[in-house]
Design an enzyme around this catalytic site. Structure first.
Site, PDB file in Angstrom:
ATOM      1  CG  ASP A  50      38.747  44.882  45.839  1.00 50.55           C
ATOM      2  OD1 ASP A  50      38.571  45.199  47.036  1.00 50.55           O
ATOM      3  OD2 ASP A  50      37.883  44.278  45.170  1.00 50.55           O
ATOM      4  CE1 TYR A  57      37.599  54.225  41.358  1.00 48.28           C
ATOM      5  CE2 TYR A  57      39.227  52.676  40.512  1.00 48.28           C
ATOM      6  CZ  TYR A  57      37.914  52.985  40.829  1.00 48.28           C
ATOM      7  OH  TYR A  57      36.926  52.072  40.599  1.00 48.28           O
TER       8      TYR A  57
END
Length: 214
Positions: free
Chosen positions: A119, A196
């Site tokens: 994040d 990802y």
């Protein structure tokens, strides 16, 4: 963020033999948990577990611990693991916030830490929450063996630039850095892609990677 709210995920996690519970009582006992003296590698923010599961299957001589904060994301990793005919015995999961890692691992108990597509916490006031902040490097310094390594991948250039600077501020050694991993003939060797990474690289985003040591 729908995965954070899957009903019943905490109950499934609580009943899974692949998840370590009461993790803050485990510091100093990870070799006993695995039943061997192999090196311990951890991934913080493992997501759905593709990366760490691939590593565990490829490297039975290494013990792996995947850490994930969100129950519903960890549930997806558990579902993936339990679909395996022979789930790797050298892999456990923990549902926890990474801030507590120094309570879960004893000094010099971890050989390597993986951080993948963490994040970015883009607001300046949240910089200390980034997993590559100097605050987190101070935590890693406590649990890693002398010479232990941290490996970080992201497609977020501002976060990567921040991370490189954090390494310098924390006084760590920058062993390797690339701003385009998939076109780096050295660092791409043996690269295991995360979910990802597959998505972002397919969109043409360059993947950045650094390797640092204590």
């Amino acid at each position: 963020m729908r995965l954070r709210n899957i009903r019943g995920s905490r109950e499934v996690i609580a009943g899974s033999p692949h998840v370590i519970h009461e993790e803050e009582k485990r510091a100093g006992s990870w070799h006993e948990i695995f039943g061997n003296d192999h090196p311990v590698h951890i991934e913080i923010g493992m997501g759905k577990g593709k990366f760490i599961m691939a590593l565990a299957k490829a490297n039975p001589e290494i013990n792996y611990v995947g850490i994930e904060k969100y129950s519903s994301v960890l549930l997806r990793a558990l579902e993936k693991l339990e679909r395996e005919e022979e789930p790797p015995e050298n892999l456990f999961f923990i549902r926890m916030d990474a801030e507590a890692i120094t309570k879960v691992f004893a000094p010099h108990e971890v050989d390597r830490i993986y951080l993948n597509f963490s994040d970015p916490w883009p607001k300046d006031r949240h910089a200390g929450r980034r997993l590559t902040s100097k605050e987190y490097f101070a935590r890693y310094d406590q649990i890693l063996i002398p010479g232990g390594r941290v490996e970080f991948k992201t497609d977020n250039r501002p976060l990567f630039d921040f991370s490189v600077e954090s390494v310098r501020e924390a006084g760590w050694k920058l062993d390797a850095v690339t701003y385009d991993l998939h076109h780096d003939s050295e660092l791409v060797r043996g690269n295991v892609m995360t979910e990802y990474e597959e998505r972002f690289s397919s969109m043409g985003n360059p993947i950045h990677k650094l390797i640092v040591s204590r």
